[in-house]
Design an enzyme around this catalytic site. Structure first.
Site, short mmCIF file in Angstrom:
data_model
loop_
_atom_site.label_atom_id
_atom_site.label_comp_id
_atom_site.label_asym_id
_atom_site.label_seq_id
_atom_site.Cartn_x
_atom_site.Cartn_y
_atom_site.Cartn_z
CG ASP A 157 -58.62 66.76 -31.01
OD1 ASP A 157 -57.63 66.33 -30.39
OD2 ASP A 157 -59.14 66.16 -31.97
CB THR A 183 -58.56 61.95 -31.67
OG1 THR A 183 -57.63 63.02 -31.51
CG2 THR A 183 -59.90 62.51 -32.09
CG ASN A 241 -56.62 58.21 -33.50
OD1 ASN A 241 -57.62 58.18 -32.77
ND2 ASN A 241 -55.79 59.23 -33.51
CE LYS A 258 -58.14 65.69 -35.24
NZ LYS A 258 -57.37 65.29 -34.05
CG ASP A 305 -55.01 67.09 -32.08
OD1 ASP A 305 -54.44 66.76 -31.03
OD2 ASP A 305 -54.90 66.46 -33.15
CG HIS A 316 -50.44 66.96 -33.26
ND1 HIS A 316 -49.72 65.97 -32.65
CD2 HIS A 316 -51.74 66.64 -33.12
CE1 HIS A 316 -50.57 65.07 -32.15
NE2 HIS A 316 -51.80 65.45 -32.42
CG ASP A 333 -59.49 64.52 -28.06
OD1 ASP A 333 -58.93 65.50 -27.52
OD2 ASP A 333 -59.37 64.27 -29.27
CG HIS A 334 -55.75 63.53 -26.68
ND1 HIS A 334 -54.99 64.63 -27.01
CD2 HIS A 334 -56.39 63.19 -27.83
CE1 HIS A 334 -55.14 64.92 -28.28
NE2 HIS A 334 -56.01 64.08 -28.82
ZN LIG Z 1 -53.67 64.74 -31.72
#
Ligand SMILES: [Zn+2]
Length: 531
Positions: free
Chosen positions: A34, A74, A95, A156, A299, A303, A346-347
């Protein structure tokens, strides 16, 4: 003549490159990291000595793989990996998204008709009902008459459910009770997982310190930690972190955990457990089993501390070692000829704009609430009554249906363009018809549940907390991610520099496994050599 020769060459090449493997894999390990940017493969490569090193040395690496949709989050990312298409068709446009009919925001996988399994939390009322196309895992289950075992795990729910799809055996995600699920997949947790949850509780992981994995001098020099978030229970955003203090300060009992390497460790631990208990890769079927893992701690730390922090680097160095443990297990227990690994993300993520600005980069930071009120003011000044402006989310504006909506969309677009931080704005009709690649990303990332006006900030700009970073744009740093295939059946390793799309992963796996492509798949089969 030249064209004809070229055609014949391409034809022959495609036969040799994608011939059916002599032995089909018995296990597909599908890994999503992630928020892993493509440059994480190279930026820390001197420090990798485990799983990432193995992939870099022995994998089929696609260096120029991109998402073809925006917003880049995500759930849309995972859904695109597994369906081989864009949110426009698979339906997971973000999301969370605003629903004009009831004025509420819905979560992409929420399903009130399900009930939690292994937890009492209402956040486990989840199902894939909003995923509108099949996944390659669905097609595999279909082709094998459910003989293939498909297990998906993530911190998640969206990292697991998008992988298990509609027909997979199980999706499990983490809450404070351990790995849980919903009755969409099962009526109770498998016994082995109940036992795992008892012995591997979060508190037991949150002891000791999180300090530099290797000597601090190996990490790039940091000018400051000013733009890194200080976790509750710590005095500064710097190593070492006392994990039990972070755990004690965390009222949710889980959020702090998820931002540490222990969040990836529990995923690795449960992965080794499911491989053993469900005998994945050891069934004598024509079709393989699937273990889908989405590592999310990367992820959470991105963040909170950004893409250049020592915490982020350390998280990846530890993941490198964790993947090594996984690959060793697979080699020893499933056999090196019997499994393939596909790894992607995912990104990506942006730089922290305030830090990047100090370094001289053209970036900008905005507080989301300020930006929204400035947009609202511009739109009202342009003559649109406030009651018609319903919602701002996912870089879109939702407007109330009314007789002059078409005209109103253009007024809102022009009003937004007056804002100094806005690079571009489009009406829904414009993103349908424009050949502009950025408009196309919006089109691919939207459907009839999306807003009426779309906008993009300038490259490198984010509306977020002042510390840490985020993702969601259609710019390179968010769309560019690694794609690596690894396994004995691919023979020697190769570097691929041609630009490919993330939605190419699903049809490529469909080809390797000899199954149908997912229902809305519009990706290409990648040129992989098969032994
Ligand atoms: Zn994120």
């Amino acid at each position: 003549m030249k064209k004809a020769l070229q055609f014949i060459f391409t034809f022959i090449a495609s036969i040799t490159l994608m011939a059916q493997p002599k032995t089909a894999p018995k296990l597909v390990v599908s890994i999503v990291v992630d928020q892993m940017r493509a440059d994480y493969l190279t930026r820390f490569s001197d420090l990798y000595q485990g799983g990432f090193k193995t992939l870099l040395e022995n994998g089929e690496i696609f260096w120029n793989a991109h998402y073809t949709h925006s917003p880049t989050y995500t759930a849309p990312g995972h859904a695109s990996i597994y369906t081989g298409t864009d949110p426009r068709f698979h339906g997971i446009i973000a999301n969370d998204w605003y629903v004009a009919e009831n004025g509420k925001t819905t979560y992409c996988l929420e399903d009130e008709n399900t009930s939690p399994v292994g937890t009492k939390s209402k956040y486990a009322k989840r199902s894939p009902k909003n995923i509108l196309s099949t996944t390659w895992t669905d097609e595999l289950e279909w082709a094998s008459n459910k003989k293939s075992k498909v297990f998906a795990f993530s911190l998640k729910d969206r990292g697991a459910i998008c992988a298990a799809g509609h027909y997979g055996d199980a999706a499990f995600w983490l809450d404070k009770s351990g790995f849980v699920s919903s009755n969409y997949y099962m009526s109770s947790l498998p016994k082995w997982l109940q036992n795992f949850n008892k012995t591997n509780n979060i508190k037991s992981y949150m002891s000791g310190e999180w300090d530099y994995l290797i000597n601090k001098k190996n990490y790039p020099k940091l000018l400051s930690t000013e733009f890194e978030r200080i976790p509750r229970g710590a005095r500064k955003a710097d190593f070492p972190y006392n994990l039990s203090l972070l755990y004690k300060a965390d009222t949710t009992e889980i959020e702090a955990f998820k931002s540490t390497p222990k969040g990836n460790q529990i995923l690795l631990d449960v992965a080794l457990k499911v491989l053993d208990m469900e005998k994945l890769g050891k069934h004598n079927n024509r079709f393989p089993d699937v273990l889908a893992l989405s590592f999310s701690a990367t992820d959470y730390i991105g963040h909170s501390t950004g893409i250049r922090s020592h915490e982020t680097i350390d998280m990846y160095l530890r993941l490198d070692r964790q993947l090594d443990t996984l690959f060793h297990y697979l080699n020893e227990n499933v056999g090196e000829d019997n499994f393939i690994v596909v790894l992607t993300a995912d990104h990506g993520a942006a730089d922290n704009p305030s830090q990047a600005k100090i370094d001289g980069m053209p970036t900008d930071w905005m507080a989301p609430a300020d930006l929204e009120s400035e947009f609202r003011e511009l739109i009202i000044t342009a003559g649109i009554p406030s009651k018609f402006i319903l919602n701002f989310s996912n870089d879109q504006v939702y407007l109330q249906e009314n007789d002059s909506l078409k005209n109103m969309e253009k007024i809102v677009r022009d009003a937004l363009l007056k804002h100094p931080k806005i690079a571009e704005a489009w009406t829904k009709e414009e993103i349908r018809n424009s050949p502009d690649p950025f408009a196309k990303l919006r089109r691919n990332g939207s459907n009839k549940s999306s807003g009426q006006v779309f906008y993009a900030l300038y490259p490198g700009s984010i509306a977020y907390y002042k510390t840490g970073t985020t993702h969601g744009s259609g710019y390179t740093y968010d769309t560019h991610v690694p794609v690596i295939f690894y396994g004995k059946i691919f023979g020697s390793s190769q570097n691929h520099i041609e630009r490919i799309n993330i939605k190419d992963i699903a049809p490529t796996l469909s080809k390797i496994l000899g199954i149908a492509q997912p229902s809305a798949c519009n990706g290409n089969i990648l040129p992989l050599p098969i032994n």
